[in-house]
Design a protein around this motif. Structure first.
Motif, PDB file in Angstrom:
ATOM      1  N   MET A   4       0.804  -1.270   0.005  1.00 54.24           N
ATOM      2  CA  MET A   4      -0.173   0.029  -0.026  1.00 54.24           C
ATOM      3  C   MET A   4       0.886   1.365   0.096  1.00 54.24           C
ATOM      4  O   MET A   4       1.022   1.774   1.032  1.00 54.24           O
ATOM      5  CB  MET A   4      -0.774  -0.024   1.202  1.00 54.24           C
ATOM      6  CG  MET A   4      -2.074  -1.191   1.181  1.00 54.24           C
ATOM      7  SD  MET A   4      -3.285  -1.143   2.435  1.00 54.24           S
ATOM      8  CE  MET A   4      -2.542  -0.489   3.840  1.00 54.24           C
ATOM      9  N   ASP A   5       1.376   1.552  -1.083  1.00 48.48           N
ATOM     10  CA  ASP A   5       2.372   2.611  -1.176  1.00 48.48           C
ATOM     11  C   ASP A   5       1.639   3.842  -1.975  1.00 48.48           C
ATOM     12  O   ASP A   5       2.300   5.008  -1.843  1.00 48.48           O
ATOM     13  CB  ASP A   5       3.462   2.502  -1.934  1.00 48.48           C
ATOM     14  CG  ASP A   5       3.373   2.301  -3.520  1.00 48.48           C
ATOM     15  OD1 ASP A   5       1.997   1.801  -3.916  1.00 48.48           O
ATOM     16  OD2 ASP A   5       4.313   2.127  -4.438  1.00 48.48           O
ATOM     17  N   THR A   6       0.596   3.777  -2.348  1.00 48.65           N
ATOM     18  CA  THR A   6      -0.164   4.928  -2.903  1.00 48.65           C
ATOM     19  C   THR A   6      -1.473   4.956  -2.414  1.00 48.65           C
ATOM     20  O   THR A   6      -2.054   4.042  -2.128  1.00 48.65           O
ATOM     21  CB  THR A   6      -0.372   4.453  -4.501  1.00 48.65           C
ATOM     22  OG1 THR A   6       1.026   4.306  -4.960  1.00 48.65           O
ATOM     23  CG2 THR A   6      -1.236   5.536  -5.239  1.00 48.65           C
ATOM     24  N   ILE A   7      -2.123   6.161  -2.135  1.00 51.75           N
ATOM     25  CA  ILE A   7      -3.472   6.529  -1.856  1.00 51.75           C
ATOM     26  C   ILE A   7      -4.210   7.398  -2.760  1.00 51.75           C
ATOM     27  O   ILE A   7      -3.636   8.156  -3.576  1.00 51.75           O
ATOM     28  CB  ILE A   7      -3.505   7.245  -0.417  1.00 51.75           C
ATOM     29  CG1 ILE A   7      -2.842   8.796  -0.408  1.00 51.75           C
ATOM     30  CG2 ILE A   7      -2.919   6.398   0.680  1.00 51.75           C
ATOM     31  CD1 ILE A   7      -3.503   9.629   0.487  1.00 51.75           C
ATOM     32  N   ILE A  34      -9.666   2.373   2.919  1.00 49.06           N
ATOM     33  CA  ILE A  34      -9.166   2.772   4.145  1.00 49.06           C
ATOM     34  C   ILE A  34     -10.194   3.728   4.891  1.00 49.06           C
ATOM     35  O   ILE A  34     -10.387   3.510   5.912  1.00 49.06           O
ATOM     36  CB  ILE A  34      -8.070   3.913   3.964  1.00 49.06           C
ATOM     37  CG1 ILE A  34      -6.886   3.265   3.135  1.00 49.06           C
ATOM     38  CG2 ILE A  34      -7.552   4.354   4.947  1.00 49.06           C
ATOM     39  CD1 ILE A  34      -6.147   2.009   3.777  1.00 49.06           C
ATOM     40  N   SER A  49      -6.306   2.733  -0.817  1.00 48.29           N
ATOM     41  CA  SER A  49      -4.855   2.461  -1.037  1.00 48.29           C
ATOM     42  C   SER A  49      -4.566   1.259  -1.709  1.00 48.29           C
ATOM     43  O   SER A  49      -5.301   0.391  -1.805  1.00 48.29           O
ATOM     44  CB  SER A  49      -4.189   2.599   0.589  1.00 48.29           C
ATOM     45  OG  SER A  49      -2.686   2.483   0.624  1.00 48.29           O
ATOM     46  N   ILE A  55      -4.657   2.099  -8.155  1.00 46.15           N
ATOM     47  CA  ILE A  55      -5.112   3.213  -7.298  1.00 46.15           C
ATOM     48  C   ILE A  55      -5.466   4.110  -8.671  1.00 46.15           C
ATOM     49  O   ILE A  55      -6.635   4.882  -8.484  1.00 46.15           O
ATOM     50  CB  ILE A  55      -4.204   3.863  -6.388  1.00 46.15           C
ATOM     51  CG1 ILE A  55      -3.989   2.909  -5.321  1.00 46.15           C
ATOM     52  CG2 ILE A  55      -4.921   5.204  -5.821  1.00 46.15           C
ATOM     53  CD1 ILE A  55      -5.550   2.233  -4.680  1.00 46.15           C
ATOM     54  N   ILE A  84      -1.149   7.918   6.407  1.00 46.85           N
ATOM     55  CA  ILE A  84      -2.656   7.240   6.579  1.00 46.85           C
ATOM     56  C   ILE A  84      -3.047   6.990   8.134  1.00 46.85           C
ATOM     57  O   ILE A  84      -4.111   6.947   8.355  1.00 46.85           O
ATOM     58  CB  ILE A  84      -2.532   5.821   5.891  1.00 46.85           C
ATOM     59  CG1 ILE A  84      -2.014   6.276   4.658  1.00 46.85           C
ATOM     60  CG2 ILE A  84      -3.518   4.793   6.059  1.00 46.85           C
ATOM     61  CD1 ILE A  84      -1.853   4.971   3.356  1.00 46.85           C
TER      62      ILE A  84
END
Length: 185
Positions: A4-7, A34, A49, A55, A84
């Motif tokens: 989960m490196d991107t939101i 999330i 995420s 995403i 986050i």
């Protein structure tokens, strides 16, 4: 465990449309929900995420489905994980030397500013409050030494200036413990 490196964050001005959009976004790609909730004043916030491509696809679908109800959107790859964690929850470190606050008219502003702030200086996020009960405004609370907090507040302000309207920003040195308690309730 899923990376989960991107939101992705979507802000809509219709609760019903927001609920519909969440379903489409989650069905469009492998994204982890999330947060999805109604907020003041009649907005709906969605945060997902996952990996960048997933995403991006979910956000494309969300923006398309949301149409005229979308009032804010953002996608942040390589987001600092503390952003986050700090959304609508808080923790208090042992020794608070300084506190910085960034206040925005939108939830997206605070998320963008928080990410820029923690990437720019050695600070810790205490809380990110996203519009619930405060007329759709949002704010970020961070701590560290005075110089780091000043640098982080400036970086957050500059990083979000093209995407969000800043209401105010402050840096307090040696705040009283009672103040800290009131900020994270």
């Amino acid at each position: 465990m899923k990376l989960m490196d991107t939101i992705g964050f979507l802000e809509l001005n219709s609760i019903a449309k927001g609920i519909e959009v969440v379903d489409y976004m989650l069905k469009a790609a492998d994204a982890t929900l999330i947060m999805a909730r109604a907020s003041c004043p009649g907005k709906y916030y969605i945060m997902i995420s996952g990996q960048v491509a997933a995403i991006e696809r979910s956000m494309e679908v969300g923006v398309e489905m949301g149409g005229r109800y979308v009032v804010g959107e953002l996608l942040i790859p390589r987001i600092n994980p503390s952003v986050i964690q700090a959304i609508n929850m808080a923790k208090v470190p042992e020794n608070i030397r300084a506190v910085g606050v960034l206040e925005y008219y939108s939830a997206t502003g605070s998320i963008i500013a928080a990410d820029f702030a923690v990437k720019a200086a050695d600070v810790e996020l205490l809380a990110i409050q996203l519009g619930t009960g405060i007329a759709g405004k949002s704010f970020v609370v961070l701590t560290g030494d005075v110089a780091a907090v000043k640098a982080a507040v400036e970086a957050g302000t500059q990083g979000a200036k093209d995407q969000a309207m800043l209401i105010n920003k402050i840096v307090l040195s040696n705040p009283r413990p009672e103040l800290i308690d009131s900020l994270i309730q």
